[in-house]
Design an enzyme around this catalytic site. Structure first.
Site, PDB file in Angstrom:
ATOM      1  N   ARG A 103      41.427  47.239 100.366  1.00 24.40           N
ATOM      2  CA  ARG A 103      42.290  46.504  99.439  1.00 24.40           C
ATOM      3  C   ARG A 103      42.555  45.059  99.862  1.00 24.40           C
ATOM      4  NH1 ARG A 103      46.790  50.695  97.092  1.00 24.40           N
ATOM      5  NH2 ARG A 103      45.337  52.188  96.214  1.00 24.40           N
ATOM      6  N   ASP A 114      58.652  47.050  87.534  1.00 22.63           N
ATOM      7  CA  ASP A 114      57.663  47.368  88.570  1.00 22.63           C
ATOM      8  C   ASP A 114      57.609  46.192  89.536  1.00 22.63           C
ATOM      9  OD1 ASP A 114      55.242  49.672  88.545  1.00 22.63           O
ATOM     10  OD2 ASP A 114      54.852  47.950  89.842  1.00 22.63           O
TER      11      ASP A 114
HETATM   12  C1  LIG Z   1      51.699  55.831  90.745  1.00 19.95           C
HETATM   13  S1  LIG Z   1      52.514  54.602  89.784  1.00 19.95           S
HETATM   14  C2  LIG Z   1      53.583  55.618  88.778  1.00 19.95           C
HETATM   15  C3  LIG Z   1      53.681  55.114  87.357  1.00 19.95           C
HETATM   16  C4  LIG Z   1      54.505  55.987  86.410  1.00 19.95           C
HETATM   17  N1  LIG Z   1      55.889  56.042  86.789  1.00 19.95           N
HETATM   18  C5  LIG Z   1      53.931  57.374  86.313  1.00 19.95           C
HETATM   19  O1  LIG Z   1      54.565  58.319  86.773  1.00 19.95           O
HETATM   20  O2  LIG Z   1      52.825  57.518  85.768  1.00 19.95           O
HETATM   21  C6  LIG Z   1      53.629  53.924  91.015  1.00 19.95           C
HETATM   22  C7  LIG Z   1      54.163  52.550  90.643  1.00 19.95           C
HETATM   23  O3  LIG Z   1      55.222  52.225  91.546  1.00 19.95           O
HETATM   24  C8  LIG Z   1      55.189  50.823  91.769  1.00 19.95           C
HETATM   25  N2  LIG Z   1      55.923  50.525  93.020  1.00 19.95           N
HETATM   26  C9  LIG Z   1      55.572  50.776  94.299  1.00 19.95           C
HETATM   27  N3  LIG Z   1      56.502  50.311  95.153  1.00 19.95           N
HETATM   28  C10 LIG Z   1      57.479  49.774  94.391  1.00 19.95           C
HETATM   29  C11 LIG Z   1      58.727  49.116  94.685  1.00 19.95           C
HETATM   30  N4  LIG Z   1      59.151  48.927  95.944  1.00 19.95           N
HETATM   31  N5  LIG Z   1      59.471  48.678  93.653  1.00 19.95           N
HETATM   32  C12 LIG Z   1      59.072  48.857  92.372  1.00 19.95           C
HETATM   33  N6  LIG Z   1      57.910  49.449  92.025  1.00 19.95           N
HETATM   34  C13 LIG Z   1      57.121  49.906  93.026  1.00 19.95           C
HETATM   35  C14 LIG Z   1      53.694  50.511  91.845  1.00 19.95           C
HETATM   36  O4  LIG Z   1      53.438  49.149  91.604  1.00 19.95           O
HETATM   37  C15 LIG Z   1      53.121  51.444  90.770  1.00 19.95           C
HETATM   38  O5  LIG Z   1      52.954  50.784  89.542  1.00 19.95           O
END
Ligand SMILES: C[S@@+](CC[C@H](N)C(=O)[O-])C[C@H]1O[C@@H](n2cnc3c(N)ncnc32)[C@H](O)[C@@H]1O
Length: 273
Positions: free
Chosen positions: A39, A143
């Site tokens: 990445r 996000d």
């Molecule tokens: C696997 S996706 C889940 C998306 C959706 N909630 C679902 O269940 O399909 C996880 C998301 O969490 C976000 N994320 C990770 N760390 C974060 C943080 N500290 N604050 C806000 N968002 C975060 C990532 O950018 C990503 O878009």
């Protein structure tokens, strides 16, 4: 170069994962060197940075906010799909919305990724309200990843993304086909959703209060301590009796003084005491 796992030293890896957890909560387990290499390899090559620890020194000095944003964006996992796990959307439609009647709801999608979750919520509201209600519901979708927030706001999806979890009738009713072959969410579904940048380790005070929070498939990346902190602070922004949905593999423990577990056959939702 750092495109290869071998180029990451144990010290470099430890320094980097400590930094990543500090700035955004994401914890890397002992064996994710390959993930970091794949990445960040291109970014480090472009910036002419030979060692991971040098990247951390540079970012920790401050003044490199664009690079910091790029590194965090690269380290997030944005996997998502329409109506993921089905239960939360069914519980919203068959339990929560009838309970709240014509009241306008404020719903928070707390890790909204490319938008499938908040737009699935908006479609659920549209189907329940059937266009006849005066309720002015609002969905706040947040996000940390700025790339995917831009994609989510755009509301355009290619045929591969569309195929993941969406029925033919929903595609027909709530999307317009574009000339480039992609599909765009219709304005009535889009307009209910406001996208904002928010790092979940920061304050939620500016967001206001919510009737429902979707915080799904993001706590899995955090420590037990941070999870507890986030769910405690979410309780503070939930209206009394408000609801919280977690992901299928995320259970709430140690917070029974704040939330009741509601079994919904199938599925679970937590209710703020
Ligand atoms: C696997 S996706 C889940 C998306 C959706 N909630 C679902 O269940 O399909 C996880 C998301 O969490 C976000 N994320 C990770 N760390 C974060 C943080 N500290 N604050 C806000 N968002 C975060 C990532 O950018 C990503 O878009």
């Amino acid at each position: 170069m750092l495109g290869s796992t071998n180029a990451i030293t144990p010290k470099g890896y430890d320094v980097f994962r400590e930094y990543l957890e500090k700035v955004c909560g994401i914890m890397l387990s002992d064996n994710k060197q390959y993930l970091v290499a794949s990445r960040l390899g291109k970014i480090l090559e472009r910036e002419n940075i030979a060692k991971l620890e040098d990247l951390v020194v540079l970012l920790s000095r401050g003044g490199k906010s664009a690079l910091k944003e790029e590194v965090i964006n690269a380290m997030t996992t944005n996997e998502t799909l329409w109506f993921r796990d089905a239960h939360p959307f069914n519980i919203l439609k068959s339990k929560i919305l009838p309970e709240k009647g014509n009241k306008s709801l404020r719903i928070w999608s707390a890790a909204s990724s490319t938008g499938q979750e908040p737009y699935s919520i908006s479609i659920t509201l549209e189907e329940f309200r059937s266009g006849s209600s005066i309720a002015a519901d609002k969905i706040i979708a947040t996000d940390i990843c700025t790339n995917i927030l831009a994609h989510a706001k755009q509301a355009e999806y290619d045929h591969l993304a569309i195929a993941r979890g969406l029925s033919d009738s929903m595609q027909k009713n709530y999307f317009d086909k574009l000339e480039n072959g992609s599909w765009k969410i219709k304005p009535n579904i889009r307009n209910r959703v406001d996208f904002k940048y928010l790092n979940l380790i920061d304050s939620y005070a500016s967001l206001g209060k919510f009737d429902v929070i979707f915080c799904r498939n993001v706590l899995i990346y955090f420590s037990a301590e941070l999870k507890l902190d986030i769910l405690t602070r979410m309780h503070k922004v939930l209206n009394p009796g408000g609801y919280l949905f977690l992901g299928g593999s995320e259970a709430l423990s140690g917070l029974s003084s704040m939330y009741d577990i509601i079994q919904c056959h199938p599925g679970i939702v937590y209710q703020a005491k």
